[in-house]
Motif scaffolding. Structure first.
Motif, mmCIF file in Angstrom:
data_model
loop_
_atom_site.group_PDB
_atom_site.id
_atom_site.type_symbol
_atom_site.label_atom_id
_atom_site.label_comp_id
_atom_site.label_asym_id
_atom_site.label_seq_id
_atom_site.Cartn_x
_atom_site.Cartn_y
_atom_site.Cartn_z
ATOM 1 N N ARG A 175 -19.455 35.616 15.710
ATOM 2 C CA ARG A 175 -19.420 34.931 14.414
ATOM 3 C C ARG A 175 -20.479 35.470 13.468
ATOM 4 N N ALA A 176 -21.655 35.824 13.996
ATOM 5 C CA ALA A 176 -22.707 36.393 13.149
ATOM 6 C C ALA A 176 -22.295 37.754 12.605
ATOM 7 N N ILE A 177 -21.666 38.571 13.439
ATOM 8 C CA ILE A 177 -21.197 39.889 12.997
ATOM 9 C C ILE A 177 -20.096 39.726 11.951
ATOM 10 N N ALA A 178 -19.210 38.765 12.162
ATOM 11 C CA ALA A 178 -18.130 38.525 11.194
ATOM 12 C C ALA A 178 -18.693 38.080 9.853
ATOM 13 N N LEU A 179 -19.733 37.242 9.869
ATOM 14 C CA LEU A 179 -20.368 36.818 8.620
ATOM 15 C C LEU A 179 -20.931 38.018 7.872
ATOM 16 N N ALA A 180 -21.659 38.881 8.585
ATOM 17 C CA ALA A 180 -22.227 40.062 7.930
ATOM 18 C C ALA A 180 -21.139 40.966 7.366
ATOM 19 N N ASN A 181 -20.057 41.125 8.099
ATOM 20 C CA ASN A 181 -18.951 41.975 7.630
ATOM 21 C C ASN A 181 -18.301 41.422 6.365
ATOM 22 N N SER A 182 -18.398 40.109 6.172
ATOM 23 C CA SER A 182 -17.784 39.485 5.005
ATOM 24 C C SER A 182 -18.650 39.594 3.756
ATOM 25 N N LEU A 183 -19.883 40.089 3.894
ATOM 26 C CA LEU A 183 -20.830 40.067 2.783
ATOM 27 C C LEU A 183 -20.734 41.275 1.862
ATOM 28 N N ASP A 184 -20.027 42.307 2.281
ATOM 29 C CA ASP A 184 -19.924 43.528 1.479
ATOM 30 C C ASP A 184 -21.316 44.081 1.158
ATOM 31 N N LEU A 185 -22.120 44.237 2.200
ATOM 32 C CA LEU A 185 -23.486 44.756 2.042
ATOM 33 C C LEU A 185 -23.445 46.231 1.655
ATOM 34 N N PRO A 186 -24.482 46.726 0.965
ATOM 35 C CA PRO A 186 -24.526 48.151 0.621
ATOM 36 C C PRO A 186 -24.443 49.035 1.866
ATOM 37 N N ASP A 187 -23.767 50.145 1.747
ATOM 38 C CA ASP A 187 -23.608 51.050 2.896
ATOM 39 C C ASP A 187 -24.935 51.612 3.375
ATOM 40 N N ASP A 188 -25.901 51.744 2.467
ATOM 41 C CA ASP A 188 -27.180 52.371 2.818
ATOM 42 C C ASP A 188 -28.303 51.341 2.989
ATOM 43 N N LEU A 189 -27.957 50.087 3.266
ATOM 44 C CA LEU A 189 -28.976 49.045 3.417
ATOM 45 C C LEU A 189 -29.925 49.399 4.561
ATOM 46 N N SER A 190 -31.229 49.246 4.314
ATOM 47 C CA SER A 190 -32.232 49.620 5.323
ATOM 48 C C SER A 190 -33.206 48.467 5.555
ATOM 49 N N ALA A 191 -33.868 48.507 6.701
ATOM 50 C CA ALA A 191 -34.794 47.423 7.054
ATOM 51 C C ALA A 191 -35.864 47.928 8.005
ATOM 52 N N ALA A 192 -36.916 47.124 8.124
ATOM 53 C CA ALA A 192 -37.943 47.317 9.146
ATOM 54 C C ALA A 192 -38.326 45.950 9.675
ATOM 55 N N GLY A 214 -33.160 46.794 16.851
ATOM 56 C CA GLY A 214 -32.245 47.909 16.616
ATOM 57 C C GLY A 214 -30.802 47.502 16.851
ATOM 58 N N TYR A 215 -30.586 46.697 17.881
ATOM 59 C CA TYR A 215 -29.251 46.154 18.144
ATOM 60 C C TYR A 215 -28.771 45.317 16.963
ATOM 61 N N MET A 216 -29.651 44.429 16.461
ATOM 62 C CA MET A 216 -29.263 43.577 15.333
ATOM 63 C C MET A 216 -28.874 44.413 14.122
ATOM 64 N N MET A 217 -29.708 45.399 13.821
ATOM 65 C CA MET A 217 -29.436 46.231 12.649
ATOM 66 C C MET A 217 -28.145 47.022 12.823
ATOM 67 N N ASP A 218 -27.938 47.553 14.025
ATOM 68 C CA ASP A 218 -26.719 48.322 14.284
ATOM 69 C C ASP A 218 -25.473 47.453 14.123
ATOM 70 N N LYS A 219 -25.511 46.234 14.658
ATOM 71 C CA LYS A 219 -24.352 45.337 14.597
ATOM 72 C C LYS A 219 -24.022 44.927 13.167
ATOM 73 N N LEU A 220 -25.049 44.865 12.309
ATOM 74 C CA LEU A 220 -24.836 44.411 10.935
ATOM 75 C C LEU A 220 -24.780 45.563 9.937
ATOM 76 N N GLY A 221 -24.782 46.799 10.455
ATOM 77 C CA GLY A 221 -24.637 47.958 9.577
ATOM 78 C C GLY A 221 -25.862 48.268 8.744
ATOM 79 N N ILE A 222 -27.043 48.053 9.321
ATOM 80 C CA ILE A 222 -28.310 48.283 8.616
ATOM 81 C C ILE A 222 -29.038 49.458 9.256
#
Length: 319
Positions: A175-192, A214-222
């Motif tokens: 459900r968390a991954i589905a929520l992130a997928n619904s957000l239309d986040l930028p393709d190049d979104l980055s984080a630390a 790293g797992y969280m970022m990978d699953k959410l496309g960050i």
């Protein structure tokens, strides 16, 4: 209904063969993750002592935890663990109970007839002989968390509770991954991800590519701006500022081993330091607080995934 455990139960756990003669009656936990898994399996009455805490216990288990002796907030002594006369010591981090364990080696416990079980998330796809927090040899997967839950359920002969818990966590993960997928986040979104620092202003402990963050970022496309395979490498703020992540995730914890364990001290540093205050994540207040325990390879990593997805849903990013 799952099959009952056939004792003695033999398992290979973090490279060591263990044999469980019967369901443990007295367990000491070294690590919050092991504690919360046992509570979640309905085994609070089998836990006679806990140690190594980062955050308050999960709310449903507050009463049970209040009734359980906390033998140490951080690392317990070998004597303190043994004095509880456990028949099993359940461990979150191999560096506490392992070849060079800060509490003891597994052999020291086994010589006293005390079994040890290390949560596989800390040793599967991980080399803890490199020092510090270890180095990932491959990306962390929640499969290793589910493996630990399933094996502990088998050890205590509560397989149905284990299956229910794993199913719930898989559902939350999806459900968390589905929520992130619904957000239309930028393709190049980055984080630390900033866990802590030995002192404010010095190079912080930040998440490497292959651990739980790293797992969280990978699953959410960050994209993680930190490229190390170490679990928690130290990286200079100047290097982080040059990478200029869109989002900073900072750890919240009760522990106060280092000045930067304090979440408000982290925020004040980010706002006031001449290097960090120029970062876009700080200027845009794209700073997300997350339980420190969720940043480790634990059951709470799935909760951290939820925290991250829900926080991103409140943020606006320029394309």
């Amino acid at each position: 209904m799952a099959d009952a455990t056939d004792y003695p139960l033999s398992l290979t756990n973090c490279g060591m063969e263990i044999s469980i003669a019967s369901a443990p009656e007295r367990t000491v936990t070294v690590g919050q993750s092991a504690t919360e898994i046992l509570y979640s399996l309905g085994l609070a009455d089998r836990v006679t002592g806990t140690s190594v805490w980062f955050n308050p216990v999960l709310p449903p288990f507050a009463e049970a935890n209040e009734a359980t002796e906390r033998i140490a907030d951080d690392d317990p002594s070998f004597e303190a663990v043994v004095n509880k006369r456990p028949d099993l010591v359940a461990v979150q981090y191999e560096w506490h109970v392992g070849p060079t364990g800060s509490v003891a080696t597994r052999e020291q416990f086994h010589e006293l007839g005390i079994n040890t079980y290390i949560i596989p998330a800390d040793c599967d796809t991980k080399d803890n002989s490199t020092g510090g927090d270890g180095t990932r040899t491959a990306a962390f997967s929640t499969d290793s968390v589910y493996k630990g839950i399933t094996e502990l359920a088998q050890i205590y002969d509560v397989q149905d509770a284990g299956e229910t818990l794993v199913a719930d966590l898989i559902d939350r993960e999806e459900r968390a991954i589905a929520l992130a997928n619904s957000l239309d986040l930028p393709d190049d979104l980055s984080a630390a991800f900033w866990f802590s620092s030995t002192d404010l202003g010095v190079s912080p402990f930040v998440a490497g590519q292959l651990g739980a963050p790293g797992y969280m970022m990978d699953k959410l496309g960050i994209r993680n701006v930190i490229e190390s395979d170490e679990e928690w490498p130290t990286v200079g703020w100047e290097s982080i500022a040059r990478a200029d992540p869109d989002v900073l995730v900072i750890a919240s914890m009760d522990r106060r081993r280092f000045p930067a364990d304090d979440i408000e001290a982290k925020r004040e540093f980010l706002r006031s330091d001449p290097v960090t205050r120029e970062m876009m994540a700080v200027k845009n207040d794209h700073i997300i607080e997350m339980d420190a325990h969720a940043m480790s390879a634990t059951m709470r990593t799935i909760y951290g995934l939820e925290t991250l997805a829900e926080a991103l849903a409140t943020m606006a990013f320029e394309e």
